[in-house]
Each structure stands twice: as C-alpha cells, then as structure tokens.
Design a protein around this motif. Structure first.
Motif, PDB file in Angstrom:
ATOM      1  N   GLU A  14       0.846  -1.182   0.000  1.00 56.56           N
ATOM      2  CA  GLU A  14       0.000   0.000   0.000  1.00 56.56           C
ATOM      3  C   GLU A  14       0.884   1.235   0.000  1.00 56.56           C
ATOM      4  OE1 GLU A  14      -3.897   1.706   2.367  1.00 56.56           O
ATOM      5  OE2 GLU A  14      -2.634   0.227   3.347  1.00 56.56           O
ATOM      6  N   ASN A  15       0.505   2.224  -0.775  1.00 53.39           N
ATOM      7  CA  ASN A  15       1.233   3.486  -0.841  1.00 53.39           C
ATOM      8  C   ASN A  15       0.495   4.477   0.051  1.00 53.39           C
ATOM      9  OD1 ASN A  15       2.725   5.700  -1.480  1.00 53.39           O
ATOM     10  ND2 ASN A  15       2.341   5.614  -3.675  1.00 53.39           N
ATOM     11  N   ARG A  16       0.796   4.452   1.352  1.00 55.74           N
ATOM     12  CA  ARG A  16       0.096   5.307   2.304  1.00 55.74           C
ATOM     13  C   ARG A  16       0.511   6.770   2.150  1.00 55.74           C
ATOM     14  NH1 ARG A  16       0.508   2.952   8.049  1.00 55.74           N
ATOM     15  NH2 ARG A  16      -1.325   4.222   8.344  1.00 55.74           N
ATOM     16  N   ARG A  17       1.678   6.987   1.632  1.00 57.58           N
ATOM     17  CA  ARG A  17       2.192   8.351   1.449  1.00 57.58           C
ATOM     18  C   ARG A  17       1.430   9.099   0.344  1.00 57.58           C
ATOM     19  NH1 ARG A  17       5.147  11.674   4.315  1.00 57.58           N
ATOM     20  NH2 ARG A  17       6.216  13.201   3.051  1.00 57.58           N
ATOM     21  N   ALA A  18       0.820   8.358  -0.583  1.00 58.53           N
ATOM     22  CA  ALA A  18       0.148   8.982  -1.728  1.00 58.53           C
ATOM     23  C   ALA A  18      -0.961   9.924  -1.288  1.00 58.53           C
ATOM     24  CB  ALA A  18      -0.412   7.904  -2.648  1.00 58.53           C
ATOM     25  N   ASN A  48       7.004  -3.208  -2.842  1.00 63.82           N
ATOM     26  CA  ASN A  48       6.986  -1.792  -2.499  1.00 63.82           C
ATOM     27  C   ASN A  48       6.551  -0.991  -3.724  1.00 63.82           C
ATOM     28  OD1 ASN A  48       7.363   0.736  -1.484  1.00 63.82           O
ATOM     29  ND2 ASN A  48       9.544   0.508  -1.076  1.00 63.82           N
ATOM     30  N   ILE A  49       5.482  -0.218  -3.574  1.00 59.73           N
ATOM     31  CA  ILE A  49       5.011   0.639  -4.664  1.00 59.73           C
ATOM     32  C   ILE A  49       5.086   2.113  -4.275  1.00 59.73           C
ATOM     33  CG2 ILE A  49       3.537  -1.088  -5.748  1.00 59.73           C
ATOM     34  CD1 ILE A  49       1.155   0.248  -4.306  1.00 59.73           C
ATOM     35  N   ALA A  50       5.729   2.419  -3.146  1.00 57.87           N
ATOM     36  CA  ALA A  50       5.775   3.790  -2.648  1.00 57.87           C
ATOM     37  C   ALA A  50       6.544   4.726  -3.589  1.00 57.87           C
ATOM     38  CB  ALA A  50       6.388   3.832  -1.251  1.00 57.87           C
ATOM     39  N   GLU A  51       7.572   4.227  -4.253  1.00 61.44           N
ATOM     40  CA  GLU A  51       8.396   5.072  -5.117  1.00 61.44           C
ATOM     41  C   GLU A  51       8.028   4.923  -6.586  1.00 61.44           C
ATOM     42  OE1 GLU A  51      12.086   3.400  -4.083  1.00 61.44           O
ATOM     43  OE2 GLU A  51      12.107   4.266  -2.082  1.00 61.44           O
ATOM     44  N   SER A  52       6.935   4.234  -6.867  1.00 66.58           N
ATOM     45  CA  SER A  52       6.582   3.966  -8.254  1.00 66.58           C
ATOM     46  C   SER A  52       5.509   4.915  -8.768  1.00 66.58           C
ATOM     47  CB  SER A  52       6.125   2.516  -8.400  1.00 66.58           C
ATOM     48  OG  SER A  52       4.959   2.300  -7.653  1.00 66.58           O
ATOM     49  N   THR A 107      -1.208  13.200 -12.298  1.00 70.08           N
ATOM     50  CA  THR A 107      -0.305  12.066 -12.406  1.00 70.08           C
ATOM     51  C   THR A 107      -1.041  10.791 -12.008  1.00 70.08           C
ATOM     52  OG1 THR A 107       1.879  11.243 -11.798  1.00 70.08           O
ATOM     53  CG2 THR A 107       0.623  12.318 -10.068  1.00 70.08           C
ATOM     54  N   LEU A 108      -0.505   9.646 -12.378  1.00 73.06           N
ATOM     55  CA  LEU A 108      -1.086   8.355 -12.016  1.00 73.06           C
ATOM     56  C   LEU A 108      -0.260   7.754 -10.885  1.00 73.06           C
ATOM     57  CD1 LEU A 108      -1.713   6.916 -15.584  1.00 73.06           C
ATOM     58  CD2 LEU A 108      -3.368   7.953 -14.044  1.00 73.06           C
ATOM     59  N   VAL A 109      -0.896   7.591  -9.728  1.00 70.51           N
ATOM     60  CA  VAL A 109      -0.207   7.133  -8.535  1.00 70.51           C
ATOM     61  C   VAL A 109      -0.745   5.763  -8.123  1.00 70.51           C
ATOM     62  CG1 VAL A 109       0.297   7.677  -6.128  1.00 70.51           C
ATOM     63  CG2 VAL A 109       0.029   9.518  -7.764  1.00 70.51           C
ATOM     64  N   PRO A 110       0.116   4.750  -7.978  1.00 63.89           N
ATOM     65  CA  PRO A 110      -0.345   3.461  -7.464  1.00 63.89           C
ATOM     66  C   PRO A 110      -0.731   3.597  -5.986  1.00 63.89           C
ATOM     67  CG  PRO A 110       1.803   3.261  -8.510  1.00 63.89           C
ATOM     68  CD  PRO A 110       1.510   4.712  -8.387  1.00 63.89           C
ATOM     69  N   LEU A 111      -1.913   3.114  -5.627  1.00 66.20           N
ATOM     70  CA  LEU A 111      -2.386   3.208  -4.248  1.00 66.20           C
ATOM     71  C   LEU A 111      -2.251   1.877  -3.499  1.00 66.20           C
ATOM     72  CD1 LEU A 111      -5.632   5.276  -4.911  1.00 66.20           C
ATOM     73  CD2 LEU A 111      -3.399   6.124  -4.167  1.00 66.20           C
ATOM     74  N   LYS A 112      -2.675   0.784  -4.126  1.00 61.45           N
ATOM     75  CA  LYS A 112      -2.627  -0.535  -3.485  1.00 61.45           C
ATOM     76  C   LYS A 112      -2.269  -1.600  -4.510  1.00 61.45           C
ATOM     77  CE  LYS A 112      -6.456   0.190  -0.282  1.00 61.45           C
ATOM     78  NZ  LYS A 112      -7.794  -0.278   0.081  1.00 61.45           N
ATOM     79  N   LEU A 113      -1.559  -2.611  -4.060  1.00 63.92           N
ATOM     80  CA  LEU A 113      -1.279  -3.809  -4.845  1.00 63.92           C
ATOM     81  C   LEU A 113      -1.828  -4.970  -4.040  1.00 63.92           C
ATOM     82  CD1 LEU A 113       0.138  -5.140  -7.285  1.00 63.92           C
ATOM     83  CD2 LEU A 113       2.216  -5.185  -5.926  1.00 63.92           C
ATOM     84  N   TYR A 114      -2.735  -5.753  -4.645  1.00 64.69           N
ATOM     85  CA  TYR A 114      -3.410  -6.802  -3.892  1.00 64.69           C
ATOM     86  C   TYR A 114      -3.835  -7.938  -4.805  1.00 64.69           C
ATOM     87  CZ  TYR A 114      -7.511  -4.435  -5.795  1.00 64.69           C
ATOM     88  OH  TYR A 114      -8.423  -3.874  -6.647  1.00 64.69           O
ATOM     89  N   PHE A 115      -4.248  -9.035  -4.192  1.00 62.59           N
ATOM     90  CA  PHE A 115      -4.842 -10.162  -4.908  1.00 62.59           C
ATOM     91  C   PHE A 115      -6.343 -10.103  -4.690  1.00 62.59           C
ATOM     92  CE2 PHE A 115      -0.532 -11.812  -4.364  1.00 62.59           C
ATOM     93  CZ  PHE A 115      -0.282 -12.276  -5.640  1.00 62.59           C
TER      94      PHE A 115
END
Length: 157
Positions: A14-18, A48-52, A107-115
């Motif tokens: 999860e990208n909580r910083r977004a 980690n998707i925080a920097e993506s 911009t397009l920001v990733p928020l969550k990566l999940y199944f």
C-alpha cells in the motif's frame, strides 16, 4: 471487517504516502502482467510501490519503478526486481487516464497492490494532483481537529 458488498482482498503493498502528497480525484483497478516468480514473491507479501508511478506510453499503461523482490527458489528463472510492468485496462479507461494526465499537474499514482477474490494480482491506481505544502498543512490541521473533536465527544458523552 469487509462489508457484504466488499470483496475479500489480500493486500500485498500500500502506498500510504500517496494520500498525504496528492489529492486523489479518481481511482480505478488495473490488472498487472507478471512473471511466475513475481507472483510467488508477491504471495510472500514483500513488495513496495511507494516510489513507483504509472505512465501512458505509446498507447499502453506501464507501472514504472515498482519493486518486487527476487523469489529465492526461482534460481535461473528469476525476474528483474524493478522492471517496467504492463498494466491491463480497457481502452475506455486508458483514454480516461490519458486525458487525466494530459491536464496540468495530474499524475497516475499506485495506491494498493493486492490479490482479488479470484487470486489475480490487481493494482489500484489514482488520478492525482500534487499538494502544495500549505495544502498538506491544512489537511493535517483538519485531521487533528477531527481527532480532538472525537476525543471531546467521548469524554462528555
């Protein structure tokens, strides 16, 4: 707990910083093309998707700089940890994203990566506009006031 309408998900990253750095105006779910060793690594829950970020390039949507660690048991069939990964969306959604990023400051920001419930890897993307320092301060002040108000209501009632 998940509500009746909400589907069960296994959160990987999860990208909580977004939400702190951006105003999220809209979001959507995108599939992600992965190799076998990447899926195994994600099931271990270490990504980690925080920097993506995501970008529309040549009519396709890409996840850039997303980190999925190497799967130790893959040996010679491993993957590159920070490779560009293609995101899967419909043509209509792609056009919507392209128009959103063409506007000033979006911009397009990733928020969550999940199944998802079917076991497929999904990425939740947000169409976002960057916050200025004053906006971040205002958001923080509002959150602090809500917390203080809740505390006062608990004490009195």
């Amino acid at each position: 707990m998940a509500s009746k309408d909400e589907k069960p998900q296994k959160l990987v990253a999860e990208n909580r910083r977004a939400r702190h750095d951006y105003f999220i105006e809209d979001d959507l779910e995108a599939g992600i093309m992965l190799e076998g060793s990447e899926v195994k690594s994600l099931r271990n829950g270490k990504a980690n998707i925080a920097e993506s970020y995501a970008a529309v390039e040549q009519g396709e949507l890409w996840l850039i700089n997303g980190y999925i660690p190497a799967y130790s048991q893959a040996k010679s069939f491993g993957h590159e940890e920070r490779r560009r990964r293609k995101l899967l969306v419909s043509k209509r959604e792609l056009a919507k994203l392209w128009q959103g990023t063409a506007r000033e400051g979006m911009t397009l920001v990733p928020l969550k990566l999940y199944f998802n419930e079917k076991g497929r890897a999904k990425l939740q993307l947000g169409i976002a506009k960057g916050k200025k320092l004053a906006d971040k301060r205002a958001t923080e002040a509002k959150r602090d006031w809500q917390r203080q108000k809740a505390r006062l209501m608990r004490e009195r009632g």
